[in-house]
Write an enzyme that holds these catalytic residues in place. Sequence first.
Site, short mmCIF file in Angstrom:
data_model
loop_
_atom_site.label_atom_id
_atom_site.label_comp_id
_atom_site.label_asym_id
_atom_site.label_seq_id
_atom_site.Cartn_x
_atom_site.Cartn_y
_atom_site.Cartn_z
N THR A 17 0.86 -1.18 0.00
CA THR A 17 0.00 0.00 0.00
C THR A 17 0.89 1.23 0.00
OG1 THR A 17 -0.04 0.09 2.38
CG2 THR A 17 -1.84 -1.08 1.34
N GLU A 66 -5.90 -3.41 -0.41
CA GLU A 66 -6.27 -4.50 0.50
C GLU A 66 -7.50 -5.27 0.03
OE1 GLU A 66 -5.39 -1.48 1.37
OE2 GLU A 66 -4.41 -1.40 3.33
N LYS A 76 -12.59 18.17 11.89
CA LYS A 76 -13.45 18.08 13.08
C LYS A 76 -13.69 19.48 13.60
CE LYS A 76 -12.15 13.40 13.98
NZ LYS A 76 -10.83 12.87 13.66
N TRP A 111 -18.27 16.58 12.02
CA TRP A 111 -17.32 16.31 10.95
C TRP A 111 -17.68 17.07 9.67
CZ3 TRP A 111 -16.44 10.24 10.99
CH2 TRP A 111 -15.81 9.90 12.19
P1 AMP Z 1 -5.05 2.48 -2.76
O1 AMP Z 1 -4.95 1.25 -1.97
O2 AMP Z 1 -3.73 3.13 -3.03
O3 AMP Z 1 -5.82 2.27 -4.03
O4 AMP Z 1 -5.86 3.55 -1.91
C1 AMP Z 1 -7.15 3.25 -1.43
C2 AMP Z 1 -7.80 4.51 -0.93
O5 AMP Z 1 -8.03 5.42 -2.00
C3 AMP Z 1 -9.17 4.30 -0.35
O6 AMP Z 1 -9.12 3.83 0.98
C4 AMP Z 1 -9.79 5.68 -0.47
O7 AMP Z 1 -9.40 6.53 0.59
C5 AMP Z 1 -9.20 6.19 -1.75
N1 AMP Z 1 -10.14 6.01 -2.86
C6 AMP Z 1 -10.17 5.03 -3.77
N2 AMP Z 1 -11.17 5.22 -4.66
C7 AMP Z 1 -11.81 6.35 -4.29
C8 AMP Z 1 -12.94 7.08 -4.78
N3 AMP Z 1 -13.61 6.71 -5.87
N4 AMP Z 1 -13.31 8.20 -4.11
C9 AMP Z 1 -12.65 8.60 -3.00
N5 AMP Z 1 -11.57 7.98 -2.50
C10 AMP Z 1 -11.16 6.85 -3.12
#
Ligand code: AMP
Length: 546
Positions: free
Chosen positions: A185, A330, A439, A444
């Site tokens: 990640t 994940e 916050k 929120w």
């Molecule tokens: P990654 O594992 O690098 O793909 O990151 C995952 C994170 O990206 C998620 O937990 C979200 O916070 C963010 N994310 C992914 N898709 C979206 C979306 N369509 N809108 C907002 N946040 C997103």
Amino acid sequence: MLGLMSDFPLLLHRIIDHAAKFHGERKVITRSVEGPIVETNYAQIRARSLRVAQRLERDGIKLGDRVATLAWNTWRHLETWYGILGIGAIYHTVNPRLFPDQIIWIVNHAEDRMMFVDITFVPLLEKIADKLPSIEKYIVLTDAAHMPQTTLKNAVPYEEWLAEADGDFQWRQFDENTAAGMCYTSGTTGNPKGVLYSHRSNVLHSFIAGLPDSKNLASSDVCMPVVPLFHANGWSLAFSTPMVGATLVLPGAKMDGASIYELLDTYKVTFTAAVPTIWLMLLQDLEKTGAKLPHLKRVVIGGSACPRAMTKTFQENYGVEVVHAWGMTEMSPLGSLCTMKPEYAKLTGDARLDVQMKQGHPPFGVDMKITDDAGKELPWDGKTFGRLKVRGPAVAKGYYKVDSDAVFEEDGWFDTGDVATMDQYGYMQITDRAKDVIKSGGEWISTIDLENLAVGHPKVAEAAAIGVEHPKWDERPLLVIVLKKGETATREDILGFMQGKVAKWWMPDDVVFVDEIPHTATGKIQKMTLRKQFEGYRLPGVEAAE
Ligand code: AMP
């Protein structure tokens, strides 16, 4: 009593076997890193993947070994994935956009034994190779004619290396729960964390990803994954596309608007997927050239929130349906997609766009809920925000070589770290990352809502909302803006535009204009860096509250 059905382990190489047998002639087209377009097909991809597998075994790679790839989306990269996983070794995609120190950390943590690398990244690796002791050999993804001079240990051109195997080889057999792939990640805090996919989880995820309310892929589609294979398991496209036998178009190293348009047009691409930044570049290019997208039917946009203006432009100006999607490394990674259920299907105009701002509903294989901090489930009213939790056969239950992590809850749920609402029809909408939410006075404020609204202003290119310390309210929103090239605007212009479109107490206390907003290696706004940058920022009116 057990069912009387065949034992057919869900092994990933069966996908390329199927594609080669039933869709063998279907094209796989790449803009090669060397430049020219290269056309091959699923039958040839399988044949060469078997040679990769055979050749890897000759190099001593065996079940459970990690083999890294640092590469763009090309046919060769695809072959290495199937070759690696076909002997029970583990493909480990490394994101070249990470800082060199992070790459060093990740490769050492994974203890990768070999690395496949594109010519583009050879100079980057040469600078850090002495800090990567576990790598015994580098295979440069090119032929002898294009092989660069390099100091990398035991470096060989891929085509020469591959030519030493005749392909008279059978995939190895093992349990379907065997690890197949690995992706760290991009975590903005702490060390990156390794997610380890199994053959079974990836095969099931591939079925999930292709469903009509997911990516809706068919053999008649021409699919172009612009999202790199190194971003969140390549959004499953290396598996879900051959699984249905769709034509595959791979963009290689060129992801600028004009290059992407050229492939979309020349190969009559019907389906594509990537993060918003890519589509911003494409839409800017189309605006400049006046070109249209007559072949493209669907574009999946995720990784960060898809701005309303982007959905509107794709749909209204170009007749392309946007499917907003959410997921995480994940989760293999798909978690939800915003396709229209019958409850919403008749909506048009702004009401339809309102729904499309949501990240959508989960397919079977992803279970979802929102809870408060104590774990109590919250109502699906489209308003109440809570911690978003998921579970399913393609959701991680731990990180590689990490004993335990609070995000994996005892009852099998994974706390995503996102904050979201659910509406009465089961559509989820992300309002924030838990650590980014503002916050204010115990309530929120969603930074994503503020950002989406601000980028609707015709002069704004990008916006980021962050919480800044406030003596009375704890935190108040500060809006950081990058204007489109050559545009000027004032704080009052922006606030005036937002007025009345958002609750009064959500309105930013101030607006600052910057040249650039920092991004992570996967294109997300680096809120932590921004918060540091604006630490101690004095909002207007704080004197009165002190
Ligand atoms: P990654 O594992 O690098 O793909 O990151 C995952 C994170 O990206 C998620 O937990 C979200 O916070 C963010 N994310 C992914 N898709 C979206 C979306 N369509 N809108 C907002 N946040 C997103």
